[in-house]
Design a protein around this motif. Structure first.
Motif, mmCIF file in Angstrom:
data_model
loop_
_atom_site.group_PDB
_atom_site.id
_atom_site.type_symbol
_atom_site.label_atom_id
_atom_site.label_comp_id
_atom_site.label_asym_id
_atom_site.label_seq_id
_atom_site.Cartn_x
_atom_site.Cartn_y
_atom_site.Cartn_z
ATOM 1 N N GLN A 82 5.785 126.633 -51.984
ATOM 2 C CA GLN A 82 5.479 125.279 -52.429
ATOM 3 C C GLN A 82 6.572 124.839 -53.387
ATOM 4 O O GLN A 82 6.788 125.479 -54.418
ATOM 5 C CB GLN A 82 4.121 125.240 -53.123
ATOM 6 N N MET A 83 7.243 123.761 -53.034
ATOM 7 C CA MET A 83 8.352 123.262 -53.845
ATOM 8 C C MET A 83 7.992 121.898 -54.405
ATOM 9 O O MET A 83 7.675 120.972 -53.641
ATOM 10 C CB MET A 83 9.623 123.163 -52.987
ATOM 11 N N SER A 84 8.045 121.772 -55.709
ATOM 12 C CA SER A 84 7.706 120.515 -56.370
ATOM 13 C C SER A 84 8.853 120.095 -57.281
ATOM 14 O O SER A 84 9.749 120.893 -57.574
ATOM 15 C CB SER A 84 6.427 120.691 -57.191
ATOM 16 N N SER A 85 8.794 118.846 -57.719
ATOM 17 C CA SER A 85 9.832 118.295 -58.598
ATOM 18 C C SER A 85 11.225 118.609 -58.045
ATOM 19 O O SER A 85 12.125 119.060 -58.766
ATOM 20 C CB SER A 85 9.688 118.872 -60.008
ATOM 21 N N LEU A 86 11.393 118.346 -56.785
ATOM 22 C CA LEU A 86 12.646 118.705 -56.121
ATOM 23 C C LEU A 86 13.816 117.910 -56.668
ATOM 24 O O LEU A 86 13.683 116.730 -57.035
ATOM 25 C CB LEU A 86 12.516 118.501 -54.614
ATOM 26 N N LYS A 87 14.956 118.569 -56.714
ATOM 27 C CA LYS A 87 16.188 117.979 -57.220
ATOM 28 C C LYS A 87 17.230 117.938 -56.104
ATOM 29 O O LYS A 87 17.144 118.698 -55.125
ATOM 30 C CB LYS A 87 16.724 118.823 -58.375
ATOM 31 N N VAL A 88 18.219 117.090 -56.275
ATOM 32 C CA VAL A 88 19.285 116.994 -55.285
ATOM 33 C C VAL A 88 19.930 118.365 -55.066
ATOM 34 O O VAL A 88 20.262 118.732 -53.927
ATOM 35 C CB VAL A 88 20.333 115.958 -55.727
ATOM 36 N N GLU A 89 20.057 119.123 -56.127
ATOM 37 C CA GLU A 89 20.709 120.434 -56.028
ATOM 38 C C GLU A 89 19.867 121.484 -55.304
ATOM 39 O O GLU A 89 20.341 122.604 -55.081
ATOM 40 C CB GLU A 89 21.118 120.953 -57.407
ATOM 41 N N ASP A 90 18.639 121.155 -54.949
ATOM 42 C CA ASP A 90 17.824 122.056 -54.135
ATOM 43 C C ASP A 90 18.158 121.920 -52.644
ATOM 44 O O ASP A 90 17.641 122.683 -51.822
ATOM 45 C CB ASP A 90 16.332 121.763 -54.326
ATOM 46 N N THR A 91 18.994 120.968 -52.303
ATOM 47 C CA THR A 91 19.375 120.772 -50.902
ATOM 48 C C THR A 91 20.087 122.003 -50.366
ATOM 49 O O THR A 91 21.070 122.476 -50.945
ATOM 50 C CB THR A 91 20.297 119.551 -50.773
ATOM 51 N N ALA A 92 19.571 122.535 -49.260
ATOM 52 C CA ALA A 92 20.127 123.747 -48.660
ATOM 53 C C ALA A 92 19.337 124.086 -47.403
ATOM 54 O O ALA A 92 18.294 123.484 -47.139
ATOM 55 C CB ALA A 92 20.040 124.924 -49.641
ATOM 56 N N VAL A 93 19.843 125.063 -46.664
ATOM 57 C CA VAL A 93 19.048 125.683 -45.608
ATOM 58 C C VAL A 93 18.265 126.819 -46.266
ATOM 59 O O VAL A 93 18.846 127.646 -46.971
ATOM 60 C CB VAL A 93 19.929 126.222 -44.476
ATOM 61 N N TYR A 94 16.969 126.829 -46.041
ATOM 62 C CA TYR A 94 16.084 127.831 -46.641
ATOM 63 C C TYR A 94 15.699 128.859 -45.581
ATOM 64 O O TYR A 94 15.302 128.501 -44.467
ATOM 65 C CB TYR A 94 14.839 127.164 -47.207
ATOM 66 N N TYR A 95 15.813 130.120 -45.973
ATOM 67 C CA TYR A 95 15.512 131.236 -45.084
ATOM 68 C C TYR A 95 14.417 132.112 -45.691
ATOM 69 O O TYR A 95 14.405 132.319 -46.913
ATOM 70 C CB TYR A 95 16.740 132.124 -44.894
ATOM 71 N N CYS A 96 13.551 132.647 -44.840
ATOM 72 C CA CYS A 96 12.675 133.708 -45.313
ATOM 73 C C CYS A 96 13.179 135.026 -44.717
ATOM 74 O O CYS A 96 13.840 135.044 -43.667
ATOM 75 C CB CYS A 96 11.220 133.461 -44.954
ATOM 76 N N ALA A 97 12.870 136.105 -45.421
ATOM 77 C CA ALA A 97 13.336 137.413 -45.011
ATOM 78 C C ALA A 97 12.317 138.465 -45.419
ATOM 79 O O ALA A 97 11.547 138.260 -46.358
ATOM 80 C CB ALA A 97 14.688 137.724 -45.644
#
Length: 125
Positions: A82-97
């Motif tokens: 759960q991601m809240s208060s998102l910022k421009v710098e959170d922009t990315a490809v997100y991976y789970c592992a």
């Protein structure tokens, strides 16, 4: 076929929220610690959050503490971010592992041997 599949990425405005999911097939997630990682263009992949096998322990990068929350539902063979208060710098490809760690979890990529294909998160106005 053993695989991890991420979902829930998308475009969101700064200050908004998204919930990422990571579903496993071909193996049981509760045998593994799970980590979320992200990679922005021209940057190295970095650990964002992790959760131990039975959710007794969690970890967060300093940049997301207080904004992101990791959880797991072993009955559904899934992990969530759960991601809240998102910022421009959170922009990315997100991976789970997934990693076979008996205790705790890790934000180091080298600990993980199963990876999903990633989901794009874009934070922009």
């Amino acid at each position: 076929q053993v695989q991890l599949v991420e979902a829930g990425g998308g475009l969101v405005q700064p200050g908004g929220s998204l919930r990422l999911s990571c579903a496993a097939s071909g193996f049981t997630l509760d045998d593994y610690a799970i980590g979320w990682f992200r990679q922005a263009p021209v940057k190295a992949r970095e650990g964002v959050s992790c959760i131990s096998r039975r959710a007794a322990g969690t970890g967060y990068a300093d940049s997301v503490k207080g904004r992101f929350t990791i959880s797991r539902d072993n009955a559904k063979n899934a992990v969530y971010l759960q991601m809240s208060s998102l910022k421009v710098e959170d922009t990315a490809v997100y991976y789970c592992a997934a990693a076979r760690l008996n205790y705790g979890c890790s934000l180091r990529t080298r600990e993980y041997d199963k990876w999903g294909q990633g989901t794009q998160v874009t934070v922009s106005s």
